[in-house]
Design an enzyme around this catalytic site. Structure first.
Site, PDB file in Angstrom:
ATOM      1  N   HIS A  15     -10.884 -30.343  17.222  1.00  0.00           N
ATOM      2  CA  HIS A  15     -11.127 -31.575  17.970  1.00  0.00           C
ATOM      3  C   HIS A  15     -12.094 -31.314  19.115  1.00  0.00           C
ATOM      4  O   HIS A  15     -12.150 -30.208  19.662  1.00  0.00           O
ATOM      5  CB  HIS A  15      -9.818 -32.129  18.535  1.00  0.00           C
ATOM      6  N   ALA A  25      -2.560  -8.736   6.780  1.00  0.00           N
ATOM      7  CA  ALA A  25      -1.494  -9.718   6.993  1.00  0.00           C
ATOM      8  C   ALA A  25      -1.366 -10.090   8.466  1.00  0.00           C
ATOM      9  O   ALA A  25      -1.556  -9.257   9.355  1.00  0.00           O
ATOM     10  CB  ALA A  25      -0.172  -9.155   6.489  1.00  0.00           C
ATOM     11  N   LYS A  67     -12.785  -1.129   9.082  1.00  0.00           N
ATOM     12  CA  LYS A  67     -13.637  -0.173   8.375  1.00  0.00           C
ATOM     13  C   LYS A  67     -14.324  -0.845   7.199  1.00  0.00           C
ATOM     14  O   LYS A  67     -13.937  -1.922   6.765  1.00  0.00           O
ATOM     15  CB  LYS A  67     -12.860   1.041   7.901  1.00  0.00           C
TER      16      LYS A  67
END
Length: 96
Positions: free
Chosen positions: A24, A71, A94
């Protein structure tokens, strides 16, 4: 109009990922920030990318070919091909 997520082939996306294609405009001081005009940008995920579980990808990000997002990372910008990124915000770890 909200733009899409464009996904290449052989892309793996883990569970509980969130892909935002909009934000927004916060510049109007009279309107609540979440009520501002919608600004949309597509997310592009290229071939062979691997998005780990619980990853958040923000508007306008491009995930390169064979890139790996660890994750629980938050992707705020483009990720180069054949790299591993992780963290909040996601940072280069890496090349692969």
């Amino acid at each position: 109009m909200v733009k899409d997520v464009n996904r290449g082939s052989d892309v793996a996306i883990g569970p509980n990922c969130t892909l935002y294609t909009h934000d927004h405009d916060y510049s109007d001081k009279i309107v609540a920030a979440w009520k501002g005009v919608i600004i949309s940008n597509p997310i592009i995920i290229k071939n062979g990318a691997w998005i780990g579980s619980n990853v958040t990808i923000l508007p306008g990000a491009t995930i390169g070919n064979r890139a790996v997002i660890a994750a629980a990372s938050v992707v705020t910008m483009n990720v180069e091909s054949e790299t591993i990124v992780e963290g909040v915000p996601a940072k280069f770890i890496k090349r692969i």
